[in-house]
Design an enzyme around this catalytic site. Structure first.
Site, short mmCIF file in Angstrom:
data_model
loop_
_atom_site.label_atom_id
_atom_site.label_comp_id
_atom_site.label_asym_id
_atom_site.label_seq_id
_atom_site.Cartn_x
_atom_site.Cartn_y
_atom_site.Cartn_z
N CYS A 221 -16.77 -15.89 53.30
CA CYS A 221 -15.68 -15.16 53.57
C CYS A 221 -16.15 -13.86 53.07
CB CYS A 221 -14.41 -15.84 52.74
SG CYS A 221 -14.47 -15.91 51.07
N GLY A 222 -15.08 -13.05 52.69
CA GLY A 222 -15.18 -11.63 52.55
C GLY A 222 -16.16 -11.74 51.04
N THR A 223 -15.73 -12.25 49.94
CA THR A 223 -16.37 -12.27 48.95
C THR A 223 -17.12 -13.45 48.48
OG1 THR A 223 -14.44 -13.22 47.79
CG2 THR A 223 -14.51 -10.75 47.65
N GLY A 224 -16.78 -14.31 49.25
CA GLY A 224 -17.25 -15.83 48.83
C GLY A 224 -16.35 -16.66 48.01
N GLY B 225 -12.76 -16.98 47.81
CA GLY B 225 -11.59 -17.87 48.22
C GLY B 225 -12.18 -19.12 48.78
N HIS C 14 -29.31 -32.91 32.86
CA HIS C 14 -28.18 -32.19 33.89
C HIS C 14 -27.41 -33.24 34.78
CE1 HIS C 14 -30.50 -28.59 32.91
NE2 HIS C 14 -31.73 -28.99 33.52
N ARG D 94 -18.77 -9.44 52.58
CA ARG D 94 -18.75 -7.94 52.22
C ARG D 94 -19.28 -7.55 50.83
NH1 ARG D 94 -12.04 -8.68 53.41
NH2 ARG D 94 -12.13 -8.19 55.71
N HIS E 160 -29.93 -27.30 38.34
CA HIS E 160 -28.97 -27.98 37.05
C HIS E 160 -27.66 -28.55 37.46
CE1 HIS E 160 -31.64 -25.31 33.95
NE2 HIS E 160 -32.41 -25.87 34.86
N ASP F 30 -14.43 -17.32 57.64
CA ASP F 30 -13.18 -16.54 57.97
C ASP F 30 -13.58 -15.53 58.84
OD1 ASP F 30 -13.84 -14.42 56.15
OD2 ASP F 30 -11.95 -14.52 55.08
C1 RB5 Z 1 -9.88 -11.64 54.00
O1 RB5 Z 1 -9.37 -10.51 53.78
C2 RB5 Z 1 -10.39 -11.98 52.15
O2 RB5 Z 1 -9.29 -12.33 51.52
C3 RB5 Z 1 -11.52 -13.30 52.31
O3 RB5 Z 1 -12.14 -13.06 53.22
C4 RB5 Z 1 -11.94 -13.58 50.95
O4 RB5 Z 1 -12.54 -12.47 50.57
C5 RB5 Z 1 -11.01 -14.28 50.13
O5 RB5 Z 1 -11.65 -14.68 48.81
#
Ligand code: RB5
Length: 150
Positions: free
Chosen positions: A65-68, A70, A133, A109, A98, A8
């Site tokens: 994405c920001g955290t991976g 979503g 596995h 992020r 596994h 994203d």
């Molecule tokens: C976008 O702001 C953020 O929500 C997305 O990149 C991600 O971290 C969602 O899981």
């Protein structure tokens, strides 16, 4: 290897660095976007990468994405996909050995590019061990196919 990549708006810069890294290792990369900083919806890109993996158009996928989180949730909704979010190489390696993961996710992020490279190396360098596995991964896929316990 032919690797699909998707992200994203929060992960455009990291995606570009990851693509450069994968190309430097000799891999072929299919970029599913996004390539702009304009706010977008990560499920679009997680789905695109996951469907390419499912359909055999790429060998495996990388989603950022920001955290991976979503984008991994979205990818995991596609039949046959086992996506993992990793912030360190150990889990990445074991997730292949596994759990036979076929999509690797991480957060732009959360980690920096050098750690991302170590995670990618660990994941691409590992092989599924099969055996017990395979039984367990088969059970996961049975849940997806509503055949668990049959
Ligand atoms: C976008 O702001 C953020 O929500 C997305 O990149 C991600 O971290 C969602 O899981």
């Amino acid at each position: 290897m032919k690797i699909g990549i998707g992200n994203d708006h929060s992960a455009v810069d990291m995606k570009n660095e990851v693509v450069d890294y994968l190309l430097s290792l000799g891999h072929e990369v299919v970029n599913f976007g996004t390539d702009t900083y304009e706010s977008c919806n990560y499920p679009v890109y997680g789905k695109a990468v996951a469907e390419a993996v499912r359909d055999g158009k790429v060998d495996c996928g990388i989603c950022i994405c920001g955290t991976g989180v979503g984008i991994s949730l979205a990818a995991n909704k596609v039949q046959g996909i086992r996506a993992v979010v990793c912030s360190e190489p150990y889990s990445a390696k074991l997730s292949k050995q596994h759990n036979n993961t076929n999509v690797l996710c991480f957060g732009a992020r959360v980690i920096g590019i050098e750690l991302a490279k170590m995670i990618i190396d660990a994941w691409l360098g590992a092989e599924f061990e099969g055996g017990r596995h395979a039984t367990r991964v088969g059970m996961i896929m049975d849940i997806e196919n509503e055949k668990f316990g049959e």
